[in-house]
Design an enzyme around this catalytic site. Structure first.
Site, short mmCIF file in Angstrom:
data_model
loop_
_atom_site.label_atom_id
_atom_site.label_comp_id
_atom_site.label_asym_id
_atom_site.label_seq_id
_atom_site.Cartn_x
_atom_site.Cartn_y
_atom_site.Cartn_z
N HIS A 64 -9.46 3.36 0.70
CA HIS A 64 -8.03 3.02 0.66
C HIS A 64 -7.71 2.51 -0.75
O HIS A 64 -8.10 1.40 -1.11
CB HIS A 64 -7.72 1.97 1.71
CG HIS A 64 -6.26 1.68 1.87
ND1 HIS A 64 -5.27 2.29 1.12
CD2 HIS A 64 -5.61 0.84 2.74
CE1 HIS A 64 -4.10 1.84 1.48
NE2 HIS A 64 -4.27 0.96 2.47
N HIS A 116 -1.32 8.29 6.74
CA HIS A 116 -1.69 7.05 6.05
C HIS A 116 -3.11 6.67 6.46
O HIS A 116 -3.91 6.31 5.62
CB HIS A 116 -0.70 5.94 6.39
CG HIS A 116 -0.97 4.67 5.67
ND1 HIS A 116 -0.98 4.60 4.29
CD2 HIS A 116 -1.26 3.42 6.12
CE1 HIS A 116 -1.26 3.36 3.92
NE2 HIS A 116 -1.45 2.62 5.00
N CYS A 151 0.80 -1.23 0.00
CA CYS A 151 0.00 0.00 0.00
C CYS A 151 0.83 1.28 0.00
O CYS A 151 0.27 2.37 -0.04
CB CYS A 151 -0.96 -0.02 1.18
SG CYS A 151 -2.17 -1.36 1.08
#
Length: 405
Positions: free
Chosen positions: A323, A286, A153
């Site tokens: 996300h 994040h 990610c």
């Protein structure tokens, strides 16, 4: 050149497709309007508790290219080609001027939905998982380097650091960098199995958060040496002033509770930019909505910014677009660039904030940014961390071609 003698790197083109629509302007307007809403994933056989994502309007997913070098393509490659076209047009780089432009993309889940289509049709032949960078390179007419980065990610965060280094080292005057992800049944299933998929929405820093929720889409940026942009009369939005990465080396999926390596990435990114913690006016964390990650990042921000943390605005991007996994760093950089350009951070999605996440998420109204530098964090399985700094154009990075503000 910077004070250290390095080439300064500016951002001259933006492209985005997400649940907020197509184009950088639609992205910014969507953030100001409060972001998108999750929807049911349009795939069969989703036999799992959580089956929602923040989805690009399916009518907005391009139908071409449908294949490349004999490989059937899913939506991620098509979204990437469309966003790349937006970014290059925004930078004033036509198709015939891209032969020497390298392509560096963070594409973690890659061609996942094409794999699902093949499996649903009973076809079991293996095809490459990550053709997207090659597809984009061919679509824009690039004959330069094409790189696909797969650091989970934080993949497009790492792609940004690679592109920045390429320009500083004189390997290329301009690089197309970004990320793209499509719909992934395997990814949703994996996070369901891990107990890390929120059935409601993506709720970073909320006391009831239950994991993350994915979003599809693509974000692309044109990075360019400031002197090169000035010579061709290109306008620039902002400067990508610094970047750094680190690795926890702690656990395959969980973050190191100490937060030592994410503090290190933030510290070294600011040092690379020639800035200090007091120069940061906003952080795009994040912030995925997974319980431990949000607590660890909140504590790391306190170590980084001390008493300023409670007055330092955070912008929780994933609460608005989900996300986007491998594309998350590119979406973060694009959003930071628009914040610098517009001189403010949008209001956050309202949450019932977890007291263990003692950070400031302004929810009532946009917050003005005076002389802003925006710090962006991306983290990933494997303890892969990147941080980077976007700041306004100053000195020889801004002279001659000016900014948008």
């Amino acid at each position: 050149m910077s004070a250290s003698g390095r080439r300064r790197v500016v951002i001259t083109g933006l492209g985005a497709i997400s649940c907020l629509g197509g184009g950088a302007a639609a992205h910014w307007d969507g953030l100001l309007a409060g972001g998108g809403e999750p929807a049911e994933v349009p795939l069969p056989d989703l036999n799992m508790p959580t089956t929602r994502m923040y989805l690009v309007d399916r009518a907005g997913v391009p139908s071409e290219p449908s294949s490349h070098a004999g490989v059937e393509l899913g939506s991620s490659s098509r979204l990437a080609v469309a966003a790349a076209g937006q970014a290059l047009a925004d930078a004033g780089l036509g198709h015939g001027s891209c032969a020497a432009v390298p392509v560096v993309l963070g594409v973690e889940l890659g061609n996942a939905d094409a794999q699902e289509i093949q499996r649903s049709a009973g076809r079991t032949a293996w095809t490459t998982l990550t053709p997207t960078a090659a597809v984009v390179g061919a679509a824009i007419g690039s004959r330069a380097e094409v790189t696909s980065v797969g650091n989970a990610c934080s993949a497009s965060g790492f792609a940004l650091t690679i592109a920045l280094d390429m320009i500083r080292a004189g390997e290329a005057p301009a690089v197309l960098v970004g990320g793209a992800e499509g719909v992934t049944r395997a990814g949703i299933g994996a996070f369901n199995r891990l107990g890390a998929a929120d059935p409601v929405r993506c709720r970073p820093f909320d006391r009831d958060r239950a994991g993350t929720m994915f979003g599809d889409g693509s974000a692309m940026l044109v990075l360019e040496a400031a002197d090169h942009a000035r010579r061709r009369g290109a306008r620039a939005y902002a400067e990508l002033a610094g970047a750094a990465w680190s690795c926890d080396a702690h656990h395959p999926t969980a973050p190191d509770p100490s937060g030592d390596q994410i503090v290190r990435a933030m510290t070294e990114a600011l040092a690379d930019a020639g800035l200090s913690a007091s120069d940061v006016r906003c952080v795009i964390p994040h912030g995925t909505g997974t319980p431990l990650n949000d607590v660890v990042e909140s504590r790391a921000l306190h170590r980084m910014f001390g008493a300023r943390t409670r007055g330092l605005p955070l912008f929780s991007l994933k609460a608005m677009i989900g996300h986007t996994t491998g594309a998350a760093g590119a979406f973060g950089c694009l959003t930071a660039t628009l914040m610098v350009h517009h001189g403010r951070t949008p209001a956050n999605v309202p949450i019932d904030q977890d007291p263990e996440c003692d950070v400031w998420l302004p929810q009532d109204r946009p917050v003005p940014l005076d002389a802003p530098a925006v710090l962006v964090n991306t983290y990933a399985f494997g303890g892969n961390n990147t941080s980077f700094v976007v700041k306004p154009l100053t000195g020889d990075a801004g002279g001659g071609h000016g900014g948008h503000r």
